[in-house]
Design a protein around this motif. Structure first.
Motif, mmCIF file in Angstrom:
data_model
loop_
_atom_site.group_PDB
_atom_site.id
_atom_site.type_symbol
_atom_site.label_atom_id
_atom_site.label_comp_id
_atom_site.label_asym_id
_atom_site.label_seq_id
_atom_site.Cartn_x
_atom_site.Cartn_y
_atom_site.Cartn_z
ATOM 1 N N ARG A 25 17.297 -12.795 -34.536
ATOM 2 C CA ARG A 25 17.283 -12.732 -35.996
ATOM 3 C C ARG A 25 16.196 -13.634 -36.559
ATOM 4 O O ARG A 25 15.491 -13.271 -37.499
ATOM 5 N N ALA A 76 12.788 -12.010 -35.839
ATOM 6 C CA ALA A 76 12.526 -10.889 -36.739
ATOM 7 C C ALA A 76 12.190 -11.377 -38.142
ATOM 8 O O ALA A 76 11.323 -10.816 -38.831
ATOM 9 N N ILE A 89 8.772 -8.976 -34.150
ATOM 10 C CA ILE A 89 9.710 -7.924 -33.775
ATOM 11 C C ILE A 89 9.698 -7.685 -32.268
ATOM 12 O O ILE A 89 10.754 -7.493 -31.647
ATOM 13 N N GLU A 127 16.854 -2.429 -35.504
ATOM 14 C CA GLU A 127 16.877 -1.847 -36.841
ATOM 15 C C GLU A 127 17.910 -2.548 -37.721
ATOM 16 O O GLU A 127 17.673 -2.804 -38.903
ATOM 17 N N LYS A 149 16.421 -5.931 -38.640
ATOM 18 C CA LYS A 149 15.330 -5.771 -39.609
ATOM 19 C C LYS A 149 15.879 -5.484 -41.001
ATOM 20 O O LYS A 149 15.387 -6.020 -42.001
ATOM 21 N N TYR A 150 16.925 -4.660 -41.054
ATOM 22 C CA TYR A 150 17.536 -4.362 -42.352
ATOM 23 C C TYR A 150 18.151 -5.622 -42.953
ATOM 24 O O TYR A 150 17.984 -5.892 -44.149
ATOM 25 N N GLN A 154 15.384 -7.967 -44.130
ATOM 26 C CA GLN A 154 14.765 -7.472 -45.358
ATOM 27 C C GLN A 154 15.654 -7.711 -46.564
ATOM 28 O O GLN A 154 15.202 -8.140 -47.630
#
Length: 513
Positions: free
Chosen positions: A215, A218, A223, A252, A255-256, A259
């Protein structure tokens, strides 16, 4: 690289297990530093150097004042309070692994300050404060690292290893202390304190052989490194990581989350906003960490040797080892209980169980002088062990698991720091004021923890966000409780268990104290 085993159809690598165990050395350091002081303050050389002696060179005449003993024991907790508040931000800035390594270095400096002290007790206290900075920061950074790096399917169990290692550290401290207590000169206590450097080196160096938090990687745009980190914990070859469906799905998701966190990054003030129950979760975490201390467990861990020496045991060090062993072994049961029955019910049942045995402990020590009744002393030891059994199987690991699971991503670091800091605030208060309270009310101190924990839990009107103002029936507020208690105490003198008064009476030859 291959998966060590499969859980719920998903691969788990040996690195995930090693990561949890190695990172939990942070908990081991915490436990070791907590456990050692109980025995050290009874060692002859430590007493001769840092206590007040009525006959120079005779350790039997040396005693600590309540202020001096309280500061030596409790300044660790002040350091951990500060460290806990700094732990998460430092981990965000440096990365989880580098932060853990730096915090180990701070702890080592604190140990060196302590063992270099010759006759200045303040230096020992300051050394424990510096060591506490490292311990507190580790207590915030390590559970965060474990929660972020461990596979989700076994995250709760692996996070609970932090508490398991706390209990292991306490037990090891007791065992080393009983082995060195007869060592001539300062080696009796300097060896116990100095060995702490070894544990910090194991963690500080070993952590760089573990993967960084995916985490955190990222969040810093790395990544590919996050994929490699996930591959290692899953036991998958790195060359397959980029195209493996498990890794792709988890990347994914991370990353979500990252973000979303960047778009709605929370500050300290956001920890106290009612939206999405953020305020509720902050207060819940702080309340749980506070109540973990208010169960009274550290009453035995910090002062257990002194308590059991007072009940007439010839070798209180052995009793400490028994308590430490019960604490360690039962934590394994706690990890199963919390996975099998959830979090809430074990905490409620554990609170009732602990309060019941504290009532037995306090009632036995108050009703009869345990120094002259062997059976009462034995009952008090059994009560303490049963109390620790309940604590180790519920509140000890349960609170740390909840802290790792409760908070939203955008404010997780800050809420974790606030919760852990509340633990250390109460840790300090109990460590510092226990000598004062025990000297005034003796074994009735057990009633303080027992009544509060049990009544608070059985009061349907007591909520997490109102627990700081909670008071028993018959009192309008916490302040009213304190004022009336003080007024009642002012009407009659409170004695511990008659032991000290008997000693004074024998010295003076008078029937009055």
């Amino acid at each position: 690289m291959a998966a060590m085993f499969y859980f719920r159809g998903l691969p788990i690598g040996w690195v995930a297990i090693m990561l949890a165990l190695l990172a939990s050395m942070g908990g081991f350091i915490f436990g070791y530093d907590t456990g050692q002081i109980s025995d050290i303050v009874l060692m002859d050389d430590f007493l001769l150097r840092f206590a007040t002696c009525s006959t120079p060179g005779d350790a039997a005449t040396c005693t600590f004042s309540t202020v001096r003993e309280g500061l030596i024991v409790s300044l660790l907790s002040i350091g951990t309070l500060v460290g806990a508040l700094l732990g998460a931000p430092v981990a965000d800035f440096l990365g989880r692994r580098r932060a853990i390594s730096v915090e180990c270095l701070v702890f080592i400096i604190g140990v060196i300050v302590q063992i270099c002290s010759s006759h200045v007790w303040q230096q020992v206290a300051v050394g424990r404060f510096i060591g506490g900075l490292g311990v507190g920061a580790l207590s915030a950074a390590v559970p965060m690292y474990q929660a972020e790096a461990a596979p989700a399917q076994i995250r709760g169990t692996l996070t609970a290893t932090f508490q398991l290692f706390i209990t292991f550290g306490i037990l090891v401290a007791y065992c080393i202390a009983i082995g060195t207590r007869n060592t001539p000169g300062s080696g009796s206590w300097r060896i116990v304190v100095g060995i702490g450097i070894l544990w910090a080196l194991i963690l500080g160096i070993g952590i760089f052989f573990m993967p960084e938090s995916p985490r955190w990687l990222a969040a810093h745009g790395r990544i590919e490194d996050a994929q490699k980190s996930l591959a290692r914990t899953r036991g998958l070859p790195e060359e397959e990581a980029k195209g493996h469906y498990i890794i792709l799905r988890e990347v994914e998701e991370i990353k979500y989350s990252v973000q979303y966190e960047k778009q709605s990054r929370g500050g300290w003030i956001d920890c106290f906003r009612p939206k999405n129950k953020t305020l509720y979760r902050t207060l819940l975490g702080m309340s749980l960490q506070s109540l973990q201390q208010l169960t009274g467990a550290n009453y035995f861990f910090y002062y257990g040797a002194s308590v059991f020496k007072a009940v007439g045991l010839q070798d209180s060090f052995v009793t400490q080892i028994i308590l430490g062993a019960v604490n360690f072994v039962c934590t394994f049961g706690g990890m199963y209980v919390l996975e099998r029955f959830g979090r809430r019910k074990p905490l409620i049942i554990g609170g009732i169980w602990q309060s019941a045995w504290l009532f037995v402990f306090a009632s036995a020590g108050t009703a009869v002088d345990p120094t002259t009744h062997h059976g009462i002393g034995t009952l008090m030891i059994v009560s303490a062990c049963m109390f620790i059994l309940g604590y180790a199987m519920t509140w000890a690991p349960g609170v740390w698991i909840l802290i790792g699971e409760t908070f939203p991503t955008r404010t997780r670091a800050k809420q974790s720091s606030l919760s852990t800091a509340s633990n250390w605030v109460w840790n300090f208060l109990l460590a510092f004021f226990t000598p004062f309270i025990s000297s005034a009310i003796g074994y009735r101190y057990g009633f303080v923890f027992a009544e509060n924990v049990d009544m608070m839990y059985t009061d349907p009107d007591c909520k997490p966000w109102t627990s700081s103002e909670w008071a028993p029936s018959g009192f309008t507020s916490r302040r009213d409780l304190i004022e009336k208690t003080r007024a009642a105490e002012a009407q009659k003198p409170l004695v511990s268990n008659g032991v000290e008064e008997d000693r004074i009476e024998k010295r003076s030859g008078s029937s009055e104290v």
